[in-house]
Every structure is written in structure tokens, then in C-alpha cells.
Design a protein around this motif. Structure first.
Motif, PDB file in Angstrom:
ATOM      1  N   SER A 264       0.832  -1.209   0.000  1.00 17.07           N
ATOM      2  CA  SER A 264       0.000   0.000   0.000  1.00 17.07           C
ATOM      3  C   SER A 264       0.868   1.261   0.000  1.00 17.07           C
ATOM      4  N   CYS A 265       1.968   1.229   0.770  1.00 17.31           N
ATOM      5  CA  CYS A 265       2.881   2.376   0.779  1.00 17.31           C
ATOM      6  C   CYS A 265       3.493   2.600  -0.604  1.00 17.31           C
ATOM      7  N   LEU A 266       3.847   1.506  -1.267  1.00 17.11           N
ATOM      8  CA  LEU A 266       4.383   1.629  -2.621  1.00 17.11           C
ATOM      9  C   LEU A 266       3.341   2.215  -3.574  1.00 17.11           C
ATOM     10  N   PHE A 267       2.094   1.783  -3.430  1.00 14.07           N
ATOM     11  CA  PHE A 267       1.012   2.298  -4.276  1.00 14.07           C
ATOM     12  C   PHE A 267       0.819   3.793  -4.038  1.00 14.07           C
ATOM     13  N   LEU A 268       0.859   4.207  -2.773  1.00 13.40           N
ATOM     14  CA  LEU A 268       0.714   5.630  -2.464  1.00 13.40           C
ATOM     15  C   LEU A 268       1.864   6.432  -3.072  1.00 13.40           C
ATOM     16  N   ALA A 269       3.091   5.938  -2.914  1.00 13.97           N
ATOM     17  CA  ALA A 269       4.236   6.651  -3.487  1.00 13.97           C
ATOM     18  C   ALA A 269       4.153   6.687  -5.000  1.00 13.97           C
ATOM     19  N   ARG A 270       3.696   5.612  -5.596  1.00 15.75           N
ATOM     20  CA  ARG A 270       3.624   5.545  -7.073  1.00 15.75           C
ATOM     21  C   ARG A 270       2.584   6.521  -7.626  1.00 15.75           C
ATOM     22  N   THR A 271       1.459   6.675  -6.971  1.00 14.59           N
ATOM     23  CA  THR A 271       0.421   7.566  -7.502  1.00 14.59           C
ATOM     24  C   THR A 271       0.841   9.026  -7.472  1.00 14.59           C
ATOM     25  N   THR A 272       1.758   9.372  -6.573  1.00 11.50           N
ATOM     26  CA  THR A 272       2.171  10.771  -6.490  1.00 11.50           C
ATOM     27  C   THR A 272       2.941  11.225  -7.722  1.00 11.50           C
ATOM     28  N   VAL A 273       3.546  10.277  -8.450  1.00 13.65           N
ATOM     29  CA  VAL A 273       4.354  10.641  -9.610  1.00 13.65           C
ATOM     30  C   VAL A 273       3.504  11.301 -10.690  1.00 13.65           C
ATOM     31  N   GLY A 320      -7.796  13.966   7.228  1.00 10.62           N
ATOM     32  CA  GLY A 320      -7.361  15.287   6.796  1.00 10.62           C
ATOM     33  C   GLY A 320      -7.314  15.411   5.287  1.00 10.62           C
ATOM     34  N   TYR A 321      -7.069  14.324   4.609  1.00 11.97           N
ATOM     35  CA  TYR A 321      -7.021  14.349   3.151  1.00 11.97           C
ATOM     36  C   TYR A 321      -8.407  14.170   2.539  1.00 11.97           C
ATOM     37  N   GLY A 322      -9.307  13.548   3.275  1.00 13.84           N
ATOM     38  CA  GLY A 322     -10.675  13.380   2.791  1.00 13.84           C
ATOM     39  C   GLY A 322     -10.841  12.146   1.928  1.00 13.84           C
ATOM     40  N   ALA A 323     -12.087  11.903   1.552  1.00  9.96           N
ATOM     41  CA  ALA A 323     -12.435  10.710   0.771  1.00  9.96           C
ATOM     42  C   ALA A 323     -12.547  10.985  -0.710  1.00  9.96           C
ATOM     43  N   GLY A 324     -12.328  12.218  -1.138  1.00  8.58           N
ATOM     44  CA  GLY A 324     -12.442  12.537  -2.554  1.00  8.58           C
ATOM     45  C   GLY A 324     -13.882  12.787  -2.954  1.00  8.58           C
ATOM     46  N   THR A 325     -14.066  13.181  -4.197  1.00  5.87           N
ATOM     47  CA  THR A 325     -15.406  13.473  -4.727  1.00  5.87           C
ATOM     48  C   THR A 325     -15.588  12.751  -6.049  1.00  5.87           C
ATOM     49  N   PRO A 326     -16.839  12.583  -6.504  1.00 11.89           N
ATOM     50  CA  PRO A 326     -17.083  11.904  -7.787  1.00 11.89           C
ATOM     51  C   PRO A 326     -16.474  12.647  -8.973  1.00 11.89           C
ATOM     52  N   ASP A 327     -16.213  13.947  -8.819  1.00 13.89           N
ATOM     53  CA  ASP A 327     -15.676  14.730  -9.935  1.00 13.89           C
ATOM     54  C   ASP A 327     -14.156  14.637 -10.056  1.00 13.89           C
ATOM     55  N   ASP A 328     -13.505  13.938  -9.152  1.00  6.27           N
ATOM     56  CA  ASP A 328     -12.055  13.838  -9.194  1.00  6.27           C
ATOM     57  C   ASP A 328     -11.601  13.098 -10.447  1.00  6.27           C
ATOM     58  N   ASP A 329     -10.443  13.503 -10.961  1.00  3.35           N
ATOM     59  CA  ASP A 329      -9.862  12.777 -12.095  1.00  3.35           C
ATOM     60  C   ASP A 329      -9.310  11.445 -11.592  1.00  3.35           C
ATOM     61  N   PRO A 330      -9.008  10.503 -12.498  1.00  3.41           N
ATOM     62  CA  PRO A 330      -8.576   9.160 -12.077  1.00  3.41           C
ATOM     63  C   PRO A 330      -7.347   9.157 -11.166  1.00  3.41           C
ATOM     64  N   VAL A 331      -6.393  10.050 -11.436  1.00  4.26           N
ATOM     65  CA  VAL A 331      -5.183  10.077 -10.612  1.00  4.26           C
ATOM     66  C   VAL A 331      -5.504  10.515  -9.190  1.00  4.26           C
ATOM     67  N   LEU A 337      -7.696   6.845  -2.724  1.00  2.09           N
ATOM     68  CA  LEU A 337      -7.812   5.418  -2.423  1.00  2.09           C
ATOM     69  C   LEU A 337      -6.529   4.892  -1.782  1.00  2.09           C
ATOM     70  N   ALA A 338      -5.381   5.345  -2.271  1.00  2.00           N
ATOM     71  CA  ALA A 338      -4.107   4.893  -1.713  1.00  2.00           C
ATOM     72  C   ALA A 338      -3.955   5.319  -0.261  1.00  2.00           C
ATOM     73  N   VAL A 339      -4.348   6.566   0.058  1.00  3.77           N
ATOM     74  CA  VAL A 339      -4.275   7.044   1.443  1.00  3.77           C
ATOM     75  C   VAL A 339      -5.165   6.179   2.335  1.00  3.77           C
ATOM     76  N   GLU A 340      -6.369   5.860   1.865  1.00  2.00           N
ATOM     77  CA  GLU A 340      -7.278   5.019   2.649  1.00  2.00           C
ATOM     78  C   GLU A 340      -6.702   3.616   2.824  1.00  2.00           C
ATOM     79  N   MET A 341      -6.068   3.099   1.767  1.00  2.00           N
ATOM     80  CA  MET A 341      -5.479   1.756   1.863  1.00  2.00           C
ATOM     81  C   MET A 341      -4.371   1.714   2.913  1.00  2.00           C
ATOM     82  N   VAL A 342      -3.505   2.729   2.925  1.00  2.00           N
ATOM     83  CA  VAL A 342      -2.428   2.762   3.911  1.00  2.00           C
ATOM     84  C   VAL A 342      -3.007   2.841   5.317  1.00  2.00           C
TER      85      VAL A 342
END
Length: 400
Positions: A264-273, A320-331, A337-342
Motif C-alpha cells: 500500500s505504501c508503494l502504491f501511495l508513493a507511485r500515484t504521487t508521480v 485530513g485528506y478526505g475521501a475525494g469526490t465523484p468529480d475527481d480525475d482518475p489520478v 484510495l491509496a491514502v485510505e489503503m495505507v
């Protein structure tokens, strides 16, 4: 004067850190060192009493090296060591038979031992030990001491190592596994902290730094998988199976959760790119907050208070980061999702039941049960282990 004072403070802090690390390492390996010393002394005494008129140096060497392996590998290490010693002694005896004593016999015996060992196995410890045994045989062999004596010495040393490591004092696997878990958590914390720092930089260099750090977890993740294999092997082959293997099996499941947390940590780091600069700066404190959580866990895995504190910190960062909204782009959606997974994997690792995690994450369950870490028997073959008062050190509550 102020600069000197600051420098002195930094020097004292550095010295204190070095001393604390040295104490921790000594505490970690102290029992292993003591057991190796006892094994060497016992092997020397037995070999000297059984075989007269020779110096049984192979016996304490064999015992010492076999007992110097990590807890879960002492038995297999003794077998590997014995194979190397046998090959080395035979190669050394052959070299002495066909040459005079000196550099020629040493060179021939060492080379032959390493070649044979490499043909038999790919284990480097066997190759190295065969070479060392050949060197000792060609240098220190006595005219009245036949090669069979050295073979017997090696058998005695390996036998003492197996007796101590597998029957009398098998490895305290839970403690060993938690040390590996702490190292893995520390590495995860460092990676996320460095990724968080990189997120505050602009340009392609920041993305390159994040990608370069994604490989930092390869070693600790491999160590975790290795620890699981070693623990199951030790349970099968040592006297731990006579007692209560439950704590070891439970800790094996904890390692499985930790491996998932690392992914999960790797997934979070990867999405930031793939995020833009503004989103990265927004995410940076969240990533560093998760790093602090992992650091809290790494400080003391045997403390329920530390686990409760880690869960609180993880919830604070995720909410603090929140759950996001339906209008968010895929990234952006993937990042939320990555923050929630961690956060989820941290809570499961801390001991919260998986079916309760979602309720805890969204605030529907404010006081989940975080069990105290299991205690391990002082003597692994006994079922008795110290009972600590089951008192909640801190109360779980929502922060922030």
C-alpha cells in the motif's frame, strides 16, 4: 558563542544516538553472543576429553559459526557449516598427502575445497567455510593428529550447536520476527518521509526522486518473507513445537499484514508521480504524516499504547485528506484510495479486526478493540509465559 553551543548540542545528540543504537544492538544480539560463547566452550571441552593429545580447534569454531546465524537459521546453518568443514578437511588432507606443508599445500587445498564446494552447492557459507577449514588443516595440522580427529571435532561442534539451538534454547521467534518487522516499518517510514519531502519540489526531478525511492523497500520486504519461511521451519524442527506455537503463528499472520502494508505504501508513493505540482504540495503533509505513523509503530511493536497512537495518527492523516469526490480525475481518485489503503492496513496491522476498519475510518466506531501484543515464553519449549496486566494504557479517540 551561539554557534559553538549549537554545535556542542548537535555533537551530544549524535553521541547519544550512537550510544542508544549500540545498546539496542547489544540487547538484540547479547543472548546470541552468550549462547555462541557457551557452545564454543562446551565443544572444546567435549572434544578435548574424547580425543587425547591434540588441539580440538575445529570443535569450538564449528559451534561458534553455527550459532552465529540468525535465530531461525541456526539449525540449517549448522548443517551447511558441517558440509563446508568436511569438504575443507578432506581437501586439506589430500593436499598434505600429495605435497609438502607450506604455501603449495595451502593453495592446493584451498582451491580444491572451494571448487568441490561450489560443485556441491551454491551456498556461499559452505564455500567460505570449506576454504577456511582447508587453510586451518594445511597450516595447523600436527604429525600425530590424523584427519579423522578433525572430522570428529567438526561433528562435535555442529552437534553442540544443534543441541543448544534446536533442543535447549531454540530461537525466541516472536522477538526475532518483531525486530524484522520494526526494521521494515522503519524503512517504510523513511521512504514515505523522503517521498513527502520530494513532493514539495517542482519539476521532473521530483518525480525522478520518487521513482528512485520506490526500490527502497525491496530488501525489508524480502527479509519479511524470509522470516516467515524460517519461522515455520524452526517450529517443525525445534522444541518450540512441544510448547505453544500459537504466538509464532499469530506473528506470522502479522508479517503477512505488514507485507500488504508495504504494498500500500508503494502504491501511495507511485500515484504521487502522476500528480501535478499543486496536488503534490497538498499531499506532502499527508504522506509525511503516514511516515510518522509507521515510525511510531517501529519504535515499539510490543506496546499497545504505541499501536493505539499509530491508529489515531493514521486516522488524522486520512481524514485530513478526505475521501475525494465523484468529480475527481482518475489520478486524484487513485491517490485518495491509496491514502485510505495505507490507513486501513495500518489499523489491521495494529490489531483492529478487518470488519471494523471501515466503521473506524469513517467515524462510526469510536472505540475499537486493539489487543495487547502476545507475549512469548521465556523458555520457548514451555507453555508458560509471563502474564502482564491487561490494562488499557490509552483510550482510543478521534483526534483533529
Amino acid at each position: 558563542m551561539g554557534a559553538l553551543f549549537t554545535g556542542g548540542t548537535s555533537a551530544r545528540r549524535l553521541v547519544r544516538t550512537v550510544v542508544l543504537q549500540a545498546r539496542k544492538r547489544l540487547s538484540t544480539y547479547g543472548s546470541q553472543i552468550l549462547l555462541a560463547i557457551i557452545g564454543a566452550a562446551v565443544a572444546w571441552t567435549i572434544a578435548g576429553g574424547l580425543i587425547q593429545d591434540h588441539r580440538p580447534f575445529f570443535a569450538p569454531i564449528a559451534a561458534l559459526i553455527a550459532l552465529n546465524a540468525s535465530g531461525g537459521e541456526r539449525g540449517s546453518n549448522a548443517v551447511r557449516l558441517l558440509a563446508g568443514v568436511f569438504i575443507g578437511i578432506l581437501a586439506g588432507e589430500f593436499a598434505l598427502l600429495v605435497t609438502d606443508r607450506g604455501v603449495v599445500s595451502l593453495t592446493l587445498g584451498t582451491g580444491l575445497a572451494m571448487i568441490v564446494a561450489a560443485m556441491v552447492t551454491s551456498e556461499r557459507v559452505v564455500v567460505g567455510q570449506s576454504a577456511a577449514s582447508a587453510i586451518l588443516t594445511t597450516i595447523f595440522v600436527g604429525g600425530g593428529s590424523p584427519g579423522v580427529d578433525r572430522l570428529v571435532d567438526a561433528l562435535i561442534g555442529a552437534g553442540v550447536a544443534l543441541l543448544l539451538s534446536q533442543l535447549l534454547f531454540p530461537a525466541r521467534l516472536v522477538a526475532m520476527m518483531r525486530r524484522i518487522e520494526e526494521e521494515a516499518l522503519g524503512e517504510m517510514a523513511r521512504m514515505l518521509d523522503e517521498v513527502g519531502l520530494s513532493l514539495t519540489s517542482d519539476g521532473d526531478d521530483a518525480s525522478a526522486q520518487v521513482v528512485n525511492r520506490l526500490g527502497d523497500l525491496s530488501r525489508p520486504m524480502a527479509e519479511l518473507s524470509k522470516a516467515r519461511e524460517a519461522s515455520m521451519s524452526t517450529i517443525r524442527l525445534s522444541t518450540i513445537r512441544w510448547g505453544d506455537p500459537g504466538p509464532v503463528i499469530d506473528e506470522d499472520e502479522v508479517i503477512e499484514r505488514l507485507i500488504l502494508l508495504g504494498e500500500s505504501c508503494l502504491f501511495l508513493a507511485r500515484t504521487t508521480v502522476a500528480m501535478d505540482s499543486e496536488e503534490r504540495r497538498e499531499l506532502a503533509p499527508i504522506v509525511r504524516g503516514m511516515a510518522d505513523v509507521l515510525g511510531t509503530l517501529a519504535d515499539d511493536l510490543s506496546s499497545r499504547e504505541a499501536r493505539e497512537q499509530a491508529v489515531n495518527q493514521a486516522l488524522t492523516a486520512a481524514r485530513g485528506y478526505g475521501a475525494g469526490t465523484p468529480d475527481d480525475d482518475p489520478v486524484t481518485h487513485a491517490t485518495h484510495l491509496a491514502v485510505e489503503m495505507v490507513a486501513t492496513d495500518i489499523m489491521v496491522f495494529a490489531g483492529i479486526r478487518f470488519e471494523e476498519v471501515e466503521d473506524v475510518l469513517f467515524g462510526e466506531l469510536e472505540d475499537p478493540t486493539i489487543p495487547a501484543p502476545a507475549q512469548e515464553p521465556w523458555l520457548p519449549w514451555l507453555r508458560w509465559r509471563p502474564r502482564l496486566p491487561d490494562i488499557r494504557i490509552g483510550r482510543f479517540r478521534e483526534r483533529g
